[in-house]
Design a protein around this motif. Sequence first.
Motif, PDB file in Angstrom:
ATOM      1  N   THR A  77      36.468  -3.998  55.666  1.00 60.46           N
ATOM      2  CA  THR A  77      37.084  -5.319  55.635  1.00 60.46           C
ATOM      3  C   THR A  77      38.468  -5.274  55.001  1.00 60.46           C
ATOM      4  N   VAL A  78      39.366  -6.037  55.593  1.00 57.41           N
ATOM      5  CA  VAL A  78      40.679  -6.261  54.998  1.00 57.41           C
ATOM      6  C   VAL A  78      40.811  -7.757  54.737  1.00 57.41           C
ATOM      7  N   TYR A  79      41.441  -8.082  53.623  1.00 56.60           N
ATOM      8  CA  TYR A  79      41.568  -9.472  53.202  1.00 56.60           C
ATOM      9  C   TYR A  79      43.030  -9.881  53.121  1.00 56.60           C
ATOM     10  N   LEU A  80      43.260 -11.174  53.246  1.00 56.04           N
ATOM     11  CA  LEU A  80      44.568 -11.737  52.954  1.00 56.04           C
ATOM     12  C   LEU A  80      44.339 -12.930  52.034  1.00 56.04           C
ATOM     13  N   HIS A  81      44.766 -12.768  50.802  1.00 55.62           N
ATOM     14  CA  HIS A  81      44.651 -13.836  49.822  1.00 55.62           C
ATOM     15  C   HIS A  81      45.948 -14.643  49.879  1.00 55.62           C
ATOM     16  N   MET A  82      45.820 -15.924  50.157  1.00 56.32           N
ATOM     17  CA  MET A  82      46.995 -16.775  50.331  1.00 56.32           C
ATOM     18  C   MET A  82      46.965 -17.890  49.280  1.00 56.32           C
TER      19      MET A  82
END
Length: 117
Positions: A77-82
């Motif tokens: 999994t890859v995440y993008l925290h915005m």
Amino acid sequence: QVQLVESGGGLVQAGGSLRLSCVASGSNFGSYQMGWYRQAPGKQRELVATVSRYGISKHADSLEGRFTISRDNAKNTVYLHMNYLKPEDTAVYYCKAVSAASAAEYWGQGTQVTVSS
């Protein structure tokens, strides 16, 4: 080959936060460079952030440090925290994988992020 499925998009008020996830099927997730891109209506798709096989991340300067990409190889999994989202962050966000072995590129179907003012 790898298949990518994004999730976590939605409607959020300006100043709020979201975390996008991209789960990759298949093996050797750790051998792929991963990235997040976005495309707003009427605009070209643009790079948001990438993270290498070694965990080295790069982010678009225009984000002013509001977004952070990360990966968990154990979960594929890859995440993008915005954080501190703005209406101009409204776009479809896409996950991309690039094979280190073949340079083949794979895209997810995208997840919509809408930021209201």
